[in-house]
Write a protein that holds these residues in place. Structure first.
Motif, short mmCIF file in Angstrom:
data_model
loop_
_atom_site.label_atom_id
_atom_site.label_comp_id
_atom_site.label_asym_id
_atom_site.label_seq_id
_atom_site.Cartn_x
_atom_site.Cartn_y
_atom_site.Cartn_z
N VAL A 132 3.27 -10.82 26.05
CA VAL A 132 3.38 -11.08 24.69
C VAL A 132 3.55 -9.49 24.20
CG1 VAL A 132 2.18 -13.09 24.54
CG2 VAL A 132 0.85 -11.07 24.18
N PRO A 133 4.07 -9.23 22.82
CA PRO A 133 3.79 -7.81 22.25
C PRO A 133 2.28 -7.63 22.10
CG PRO A 133 5.70 -9.20 21.24
CD PRO A 133 4.87 -10.04 22.46
N MET A 134 2.04 -6.42 22.46
CA MET A 134 0.88 -5.97 22.12
C MET A 134 0.09 -6.13 20.92
SD MET A 134 -0.47 -6.02 25.33
CE MET A 134 -2.07 -5.70 24.97
N TYR A 135 1.11 -5.67 19.75
CA TYR A 135 0.84 -5.50 18.58
C TYR A 135 0.23 -7.14 17.89
CZ TYR A 135 5.62 -7.67 17.80
OH TYR A 135 6.63 -8.60 17.41
N GLU A 136 0.54 -7.98 18.71
CA GLU A 136 -0.04 -9.40 18.50
C GLU A 136 -1.30 -9.49 18.81
OE1 GLU A 136 2.17 -12.95 20.38
OE2 GLU A 136 4.00 -12.16 19.13
N LEU A 137 -1.97 -8.68 19.62
CA LEU A 137 -3.51 -8.53 20.10
C LEU A 137 -4.33 -7.39 19.34
CD1 LEU A 137 -3.17 -8.97 23.97
CD2 LEU A 137 -3.15 -10.82 22.00
N ARG A 138 -3.59 -6.87 18.66
CA ARG A 138 -4.15 -5.53 17.85
C ARG A 138 -5.56 -6.20 16.92
NH1 ARG A 138 -2.20 -0.63 13.76
NH2 ARG A 138 -4.05 -0.51 12.67
N ASP A 139 -6.73 -5.62 17.28
CA ASP A 139 -7.91 -5.75 16.44
C ASP A 139 -8.28 -7.47 16.47
OD1 ASP A 139 -8.66 -3.32 15.43
OD2 ASP A 139 -7.19 -3.56 13.95
N ARG A 140 -7.90 -8.13 17.66
CA ARG A 140 -8.07 -9.50 17.82
C ARG A 140 -8.63 -9.78 19.12
NH1 ARG A 140 -3.15 -12.96 17.72
NH2 ARG A 140 -4.83 -14.65 17.35
N MET A 141 -9.65 -10.62 19.08
CA MET A 141 -10.00 -11.37 20.37
C MET A 141 -9.19 -12.75 20.33
SD MET A 141 -13.87 -10.43 20.70
CE MET A 141 -14.44 -8.72 20.96
N GLU A 190 5.00 -2.41 20.65
CA GLU A 190 5.48 -3.64 21.58
C GLU A 190 4.51 -3.36 22.79
OE1 GLU A 190 9.21 -5.30 23.68
OE2 GLU A 190 8.99 -3.05 23.71
N GLN A 191 4.31 -2.18 23.54
CA GLN A 191 3.83 -2.39 24.68
C GLN A 191 2.42 -1.62 24.88
OE1 GLN A 191 6.95 -0.10 27.08
NE2 GLN A 191 8.37 -1.71 26.52
N ILE A 192 1.91 -0.95 23.76
CA ILE A 192 0.61 -0.70 23.73
C ILE A 192 -0.11 -1.45 22.56
CG2 ILE A 192 -1.00 1.45 23.24
CD1 ILE A 192 0.53 1.84 25.81
N GLY A 193 0.29 -1.72 21.56
CA GLY A 193 -0.33 -2.43 20.60
C GLY A 193 -0.44 -1.66 19.14
N LEU A 194 -0.55 -0.29 19.39
CA LEU A 194 -0.60 0.54 18.18
C LEU A 194 0.47 1.58 18.25
CD1 LEU A 194 -4.51 1.49 18.90
CD2 LEU A 194 -3.75 -0.39 17.63
N SER A 195 0.55 2.16 16.95
CA SER A 195 1.62 3.24 17.07
C SER A 195 1.08 4.57 17.64
CB SER A 195 1.77 3.67 15.42
OG SER A 195 0.75 4.39 14.76
N PRO A 196 1.60 5.44 18.03
CA PRO A 196 1.13 6.71 18.63
C PRO A 196 0.20 7.32 17.93
CG PRO A 196 3.50 6.65 19.14
CD PRO A 196 3.29 5.56 18.02
N LYS A 197 0.27 7.36 16.53
CA LYS A 197 -0.54 8.33 15.71
C LYS A 197 -1.73 7.50 15.57
CE LYS A 197 -1.01 10.01 11.11
NZ LYS A 197 -0.50 10.32 9.46
N THR A 198 -1.87 6.04 15.36
CA THR A 198 -3.16 5.32 15.28
C THR A 198 -3.60 5.32 16.94
OG1 THR A 198 -2.09 3.94 13.77
CG2 THR A 198 -3.96 3.02 14.83
N ALA A 199 -3.01 5.16 17.89
CA ALA A 199 -3.72 5.43 19.26
C ALA A 199 -4.44 6.82 19.32
CB ALA A 199 -2.46 5.02 20.39
#
Length: 293
Positions: free
Chosen positions: A113-122, A207-216
């Motif tokens: 799944v796109p990792m942004y779908e899991l951002r700040d989520r359990m 898509e593949q990390i879940g965060l933008s490079p700046k936020t990561a």
């Protein structure tokens, strides 16, 4: 495999660490089995740490609060995506299960799944693995020992890594650069190293990390600051070394992302009578007091 255990005034704990099959590569960082038996509720704060964690519980569910979960949300098994804020997990004192620690680009392949779908989520594990989640829970719970449990995880993860979408080598390289530097590499340098435009790098990271490079980078900079502070460095020296404008900037980001001031967090870290961090060398968690039930 390494085991540690201990006794506190409230009960006992045991941790068993396992090394994943070498064929899983650098994306599967480790396994950790746990068994906790306390006579009172336990509350644990999970901090932004750059890890994706899959948790399979054999015992009672965990209650989770924080961004992405209502205060009464209960999970038996779950995946915790990359976080930019703290989450709080609480249980009644008895915990038995296993954690799998993943680089986010490996989680992209494993869960598909796109990792942004899991951002700040359990997310309940069943939402990502379907019926396989219940089968995995049952097999792990019934396995005779931790060696067998870790072997079952190896087999599942090898199968899913072979079948899932591969992360772009450029994403893996850029993530490695960011983690190695503690978030200090400028986004323009990452884009140049990948041969992508900054815009395309941002799209692939989300898509593949879940965060933008700046936020990561902000998350990884916080993690470096946490390690320095927990190791005894002064806040002023930590702010300078980690790229914050000044100590006030460190305090603002620290509170925004953890819910604590730095000194308050260190007090909680000092109260722990057992190891709480998910991986050696990182500062991922703290135990805080929970009301008796």
């Amino acid at each position: 495999m390494e085991q540690t255990w201990g006794i506190t005034e409230f009960g006992t704990w045991r941790l068993t660490s396992g090394v994943p099959d070498a064929r899983l590569g650098r994306g599967v960082l480790g396994y950790r089995g746990y068994r906790v038996s306390m006579d009172r509720p336990q509350r644990r704060v999970e901090l932004p740490n750059g890890l994706v964690t899959m948790v399979v519980n054999f015992d009672a569910p965990v209650r989770v609060s924080g961004a992405g979960a209502a205060p009464t949300t209960a999970y038996t098994s779950l995946v915790n995506g990359l976080r930019t804020d703290a989450a709080v997990g609480e249980h009644d004192g008895r915990m038995h299960g296993v954690e799998v620690h993943l680089a986010p680009w490996a989680a992209f392949t494993l869960f598909g799944v796109p990792m942004y779908e899991l951002r700040d989520r359990m997310v309940p594990l069943g939402e990502l693995l379907g019926p396989r989640a219940r089968v995995l829970e049952a097999h792990l719970a019934l396995a005779p020992d931790w060696s067998r449990r870790f072997a079952l995880l190896d087999a599942l993860l090898l199968e899913r890594l072979a079948a899932g979408p591969a992360a772009a080598p450029q994403t893996v390289w850029a993530w490695g650069r960011l983690t190695a530097s503690g978030g200090a590499v400028p986004v323009a340098d990452l884009a140049h190293g990948t041969g992508w435009s900054p815009r395309h790098l941002e799209q692939r990271f989300k898509e593949q990390i879940g965060l933008s490079p700046k936020t990561a980078a902000r998350v990884l900079r916080l993690q470096r600051a946490l390690r320095m502070l927990a190791g005894g460095s002064a806040a002023s020296a930590t702010a300078s070394a980690c790229g914050f404008y000044d100590q006030a900037h460190l305090h603002r980001d620290f509170r925004r992302m953890t819910g604590f001031a730095p000194g308050e967090f260190l007090v909680h870290r000092g109260n722990g009578a057992r190891p709480v961090d998910r991986l050696p060398g990182q500062v991922t968690s703290a135990l805080v007091s929970a009301p008796e039930r």
